[in-house]
Scaffold this active site. Structure first.
Site, PDB file in Angstrom:
ATOM      1  N   LYS A 121      -8.861   6.691 -35.827  1.00  0.00           N
ATOM      2  CA  LYS A 121      -7.436   7.279 -36.268  1.00  0.00           C
ATOM      3  C   LYS A 121      -6.482   8.445 -36.274  1.00  0.00           C
ATOM      4  O   LYS A 121      -5.543   8.849 -36.049  1.00  0.00           O
ATOM      5  CB  LYS A 121      -7.049   6.785 -38.082  1.00  0.00           C
TER       6      LYS A 121
ATOM      7  N   GLU B 283       0.201   8.847 -30.156  1.00  0.00           N
ATOM      8  CA  GLU B 283       1.645   8.590 -31.228  1.00  0.00           C
ATOM      9  C   GLU B 283       2.141   9.265 -31.179  1.00  0.00           C
ATOM     10  O   GLU B 283       3.727   9.852 -30.942  1.00  0.00           O
ATOM     11  CB  GLU B 283       1.293   8.634 -32.710  1.00  0.00           C
TER      12      GLU B 283
END
Lengths: 298, 298, 298, 298
Positions: D167, D174
């Site tokens: 993550k 991102e």
């Protein structure tokens, strides 16, 4: 509708196929007679209705494109339209458009995205030029663009050059996106507790913030070669990436990510880096740090 | 004045020589009996006057430094002073200083710059700790620092940790400076119209904005090996460069240049880059671009 | 020796003074009659011996330089020499040199470093052109360059363009060096345990790896304004920095540090960054993260 | 199936809703009684079957998570399972998992992506822990993840910590993706010939290489505010972006794009940049370049 298409390489040939599948008649010309529909550019022009011709040019940027455009300038008639779909630097478009306009010939510059997948998925299209000419060419664009609402795969981006400019920026973004995924991949690949790297990337396909078409392609690449064992780390770059950074410099726009992605490609293609030899030499000079002797051939 | 010096490696041995040349008596201890003046740390401590001892620790950062400091904590007496001159991460200093302070033992952290040239030129010194202890140790610092005004080669930079912190920043800057020269060198080296690269760098020695000691070292390196033919592009990095970037991240300070210099070193040591393999794989997927097969061993 | 000097701005006027102090007679011309020795370029040319003239051009790059060179092409005689010392992009030099050569007029391009300090310290000089012409102009270069061995402040770097090219690279390096010091300064400035930032930088003046002339200037700046309270963070850039990155892109040379330094200057001059607005908008869209409303005027 | 869910903030409350909609009974606890189903953590534990309990912890990383886990360690029974879904730094997971294992309590660390859209679209899930425990918890994951094949929205990425690690990397990517789009947006926004920026981005939605969910969000943002006039350029960052760069530094992995994206956020939040003040001061020193005086409040 019937149009001319000059240049039947990988992209051009696929576009001809897609256009025909969408009920646009295409007269294609290529210097390679094996793929060409007609024997010459003259024949291509002759096969289209004077004053209502559309000729799409899809040949390599630079000299080849300039040559074709120069010939077309002598062959076409007032009312005809040239559509330049290659990877041309946008700075050339304004003058070209003006030159054709002197002969009452329309000129549109089009950025075409989609690569080998465009045949099936349709091509993303960005168009520069005057609105009336764009309007006349819409049936062609509608045949090429993806299914769905027109504005999700097509745009009249602005004046002459805007098609190639926006495609250039598209490709610059693409460089940054690819490098971002690649850096993340390396972090996953390097970590012992992560035992399923391809599965992790695949699990990002739905619901996550990073889901994208490029991610799907990376998942596909890892399905074919889970450790990328058969691929080298040598990465080519094309004009658009460089032009994007040049443009930013001209406009005094900071572009740290896209430039870093471009430089990473440059580095990937270097054997021994002269810069890093200089750093190694400096460390040796001030610290007596051991340096590695140059390997044979490095 | 008579002091103890623990650690007689390349740096420590040179420092002993310089201290003695400047009339500071040195009792040196090293695990290597060939270079050690005494047989043990106990002997070193015994050879100095209790309550007035200065013990300079110059051993590798991390475990070795921690071991020596732990032993000194049991051997030293109130009023003694420990000077920690290694490449320690500054975050360890505050607690160390507090621990020694509980036993009324002074603790100074010192960043030492100068490399192999320090013996002759003197060492740049950055000191952290309380002012009274720094004052007591000045004769030692004066012997080690370069000739000239004290404040041009020595600073009491601040509280415990400030010596190692400022040395860390010094080294981070050093990374950036070296990479800047190296990038410039590569640009010169790549240009056909520039026929005298070593001469160009040498001509920057006086009068120019970029003149510096690092430039002189690069000139020297090119005098020894004009094309850096015998040196590889593999560049090590040390803790300080990494800590500098870590520190910037903690403090939310943008550090584009120093981080880029650090990453360039990381890249220099990679064989095949997993990230660039991923970029190559992506290009292949969307564009049908040729990729180079991985070379054996890459 | 007697030469002509066109352009008596800040740099040119100082150079005239230094040349005269080193026994070179100078006939200076400037459009500003208050500083000019003669009334016109014609008068300047007339005051020098035909066929043995040296005319140093020191006017702003681009149009002004091109204008002066065009006039000189009509005024000078075979055997005369033009020395172009402005901040010209090196790509213009080869054609200029060839054009002058057609009239048997010599042409040297010279990069001049040293800024306002050059008057006193001498100017670092990098010269491009043919060896015979460089040889003839040596007395001029010797008068301008710093005291000391000729090769420490002067170089015949290569063919036409090499002088401006190497000066361009010099300035690119300068960008990287300045940014490296600046990032280090910010790290020092941000740290509570470092209580003497100006003193720390000053202590790096001798013995350390990072000592340089730029460091001395930073020390000087902090002596004048210890917290840089009276200076804004708005930083101009000049053509050379941009050209350096452009050149790297053309040559496929990675330039992470120098480009980052350039982009930092671009960022320093932006009000609200459109890119960061876009990032803020994205965060808001996917995470519901609060965004700050735009400030009036931002 | 019936599970406990601790933490009913924006994310937790949405997850409760989605779980219930997919036939998972949820006993939720939050310190805020207005949203909590039970009065205390004890009550939550008591409402679940001993030895078969699943307790999902969704509270802020750091202290709050550590507090809840400490309490659960005393309340749960052998056979129970803790699922830690917060934004925890992965380095904490291995020890936590080992501690719970001593009490025969299972521990899974889960990275959850999807933001406010997860309620409707499902959440991308990355899980670390042992396979048997993951298997037992699959019904919960199946309720939360997006519709479609399980492996497109869920992965058992590896051992303890692998969920939070992947993550973290997801978020690092991102950052890079967002900055790439943002830089491209700025280039479009700055160009006069591009008269339809929102339309250009929308036209990239289908067929292009850069199509993605983030692009869709940027299109949406521009539909709401075509010039991003109501949004400032101040961009927050979170732990994951910083940890990603820290991780790269520890592992000696070059991360130019993700780090540049992080630094751009740091810059966006600075008022006057101390580094750029230093560069401006240097320019003033060597070149006599004008500097802008500091503005009031800058």
């Amino acid at each position: 509708m019937r149009i001319g298409l000059v240049g039947l390489g990988k992209m051009g040939a696929n576009m001809r196929t897609r256009l025909r599948a969408h009920d646009v008649e295409v007269v294609g010309f290529d210097r390679n007679p094996d793929v060409s529909d007609v024997a010459s550019l003259d024949d291509l022009v002759a096969a289209l209705p004077a004053g209502q011709r559309f000729v799409w040019v899809m040949v390599p940027a630079g000299g080849p494109t300039r040559d074709v455009l120069a010939q077309l300038a002598t062959l076409l008639a007032p009312g005809d339209v040239v559509i330049e779909g290659g990877n041309t630097h946008y700075v050339e478009d304004a003058e070209r458009a003006a030159t054709f306009a002197e002969h009452s010939i329309g000129y549109l510059d089009v950025g075409v995205s989609g690569g080998v997948w465009g045949l099936e998925n349709g091509y993303g299209l960005m168009v520069g030029g005057d609105a009336a000419t764009v309007e006349r060419a819409l049936p062609i664009f509608d045949a090429l663009r993806p299914e769905g609402p027109r504005d999700e795969g097509f745009v009249h981006a602005g004046a002459a050059g805007a098609g190639h400019y926006t495609k250039m920026v598209h490709n610059g973004i693409e460089y940054g996106l690819m490098q971002a995924y690649a850096e993340g991949y390396e972090l996953l690949d390097a970590k012992d507790i992560v035992t399923d790297v391809p599965g992790t990337l695949k699990a990002w396909s739905r619901g996550t913030v990073v889901r994208s078409w490029l991610l799907e392609l990376l998942v596909k690449a890892l399905e074919e070669d889970p450790e990328l064992a058969d691929i080298s780390d040598w990465v080519e770059d094309s004009g658009e990436g460089r032009w994007t950074v040049d443009e930013a410099i001209d406009a005094a726009i900071p572009l740290p990510v896209i430039s870093a992605a471009l430089f990473a490609r440059f580095s990937s293609r270097q054997g021994a880096s002269p810069a890093m030899k200089a750093v190694a030499a400096l460390r040796h000079q001030f610290g007596g740090h051991d340096v590695r002797p140059s390997s044979p051939g490095a």
